[in-house]
Scaffold this active site. Structure first.
Site, short mmCIF file in Angstrom:
data_model
loop_
_atom_site.label_atom_id
_atom_site.label_comp_id
_atom_site.label_asym_id
_atom_site.label_seq_id
_atom_site.Cartn_x
_atom_site.Cartn_y
_atom_site.Cartn_z
N ARG A 7 0.83 -1.35 0.00
CA ARG A 7 -0.05 -0.07 0.00
C ARG A 7 0.87 1.24 -0.07
O ARG A 7 1.85 1.25 0.71
CB ARG A 7 -0.82 0.12 1.32
CG ARG A 7 -1.94 1.18 1.30
CD ARG A 7 -2.72 1.54 2.37
NE ARG A 7 -3.51 2.50 2.36
CZ ARG A 7 -4.27 3.11 3.12
NH1 ARG A 7 -4.38 2.50 4.28
NH2 ARG A 7 -5.21 4.11 2.96
N HIS A 8 0.50 2.16 -0.57
CA HIS A 8 1.21 3.53 -0.89
C HIS A 8 1.51 4.15 0.54
O HIS A 8 0.91 3.90 1.18
CB HIS A 8 0.62 4.44 -1.73
CG HIS A 8 -0.80 4.82 -1.31
ND1 HIS A 8 -0.86 5.95 -0.49
CD2 HIS A 8 -1.95 4.31 -1.75
CE1 HIS A 8 -2.41 5.98 -0.20
NE2 HIS A 8 -3.08 4.93 -1.15
N GLY A 9 2.42 5.08 0.54
CA GLY A 9 2.72 5.98 1.72
C GLY A 9 1.69 6.59 1.99
O GLY A 9 0.60 7.20 1.03
N ASP A 12 -1.68 13.82 1.94
CA ASP A 12 -2.25 14.69 2.92
C ASP A 12 -3.80 14.54 3.09
O ASP A 12 -4.29 14.84 4.23
CB ASP A 12 -2.14 16.18 2.47
CG ASP A 12 -0.69 16.97 2.76
OD1 ASP A 12 0.14 16.31 3.66
OD2 ASP A 12 -0.35 17.70 1.91
N GLU A 83 -7.58 2.76 -7.13
CA GLU A 83 -8.59 2.81 -5.59
C GLU A 83 -9.96 2.88 -6.52
O GLU A 83 -10.07 3.29 -7.50
CB GLU A 83 -8.22 3.69 -4.82
CG GLU A 83 -8.77 3.85 -3.57
CD GLU A 83 -9.00 2.41 -2.86
OE1 GLU A 83 -9.78 1.41 -3.23
OE2 GLU A 83 -8.35 2.47 -1.78
#
Length: 197
Positions: A7-9, A12, A83
């Protein structure tokens, strides 16, 4: 075959508790740090092939994770592992959705499996495309180690499908940002070696 789901970091929008689907956001500093830590965790794994969501946050995570190894690995962008499309809810805070889309939010809570996000994608279509992708790439006879850089919702679908669970279990998995889950694929069994590492 070995699958590593990443999973991506953090972004914001993640930090500010806002919906984040197809909106194309970058990693924040914490997300960059998470990707660097992930690189260290996976440094001893030789990756044969990579699939990535085309969204910036996954590609940025992958770029940090692979570093100078990118030239030696086949990397494929795959739109089916984006997603879910939250439509009008994208980039809106959870609290504002509850207030501004009260009826739709109640419908979502009551039956997310048959819900279509306003102006966005249905859960059924999302689930179907993720499973179709898996069916296309999984080969129990293969000795490849494949890394898939994607999103929390997509990894939840993968886990439900690979463990033979119903869609009712989708929200029973916590998929952490900047972490990986590793599954070994054999004939007739999918074995979770590590989760949220």
């Amino acid at each position: 075959m070995e699958l590593i789901f990443v999973r991506h970091g953090e972004t914001d929008l993640n930090f500010n508790k806002k919906y984040q689907g197809r909106i194309d956001t970058s990693l924040n500093q914490e997300g960059i740090n998470q990707a660097k830590q992930l690189k260290d965790k996976l440094k001893n794994f030789k990756i044969d092939k990579v699939y990535t969501s085309p969204l910036k946050r996954t590609k940025e995570t992958l770029e940090i994770l692979l570093g100078d190894n990118q030239e030696n690995i086949s990397i494929y962008e795959e739109i089916r592992i984006q997603e879910i499309d939250f439509g009008y809810w994208d980039a809106v805070s959870y609290d504002k959705v509850m207030l501004g889309y009260e009826k739709e939010y109640e419908d979502f809570l009551r039956d997310y499996k048959n819900f279509t996000f306003p102006g966005g994608e249905s859960f059924r279509d999302f689930y179907k495309r993720c499973v179709e992708f898996l069916l296309d790439i999984v080969d129990p006879k293969s000795s490849e180690r494949v890394l898939i850089a994607t999103h929390g919702g997509v990894i939840r679908v993968f886990l439900c499908h690979m463990l033979g669970l119903s869609k009712d279990m989708f929200y029973n998995f916590s998929v952490k940002q900047g972490c990986y889950t590793r599954i070994l694929v054999y004939e007739g069994i999918n074995l979770i070696e590590e989760i949220n590492k």
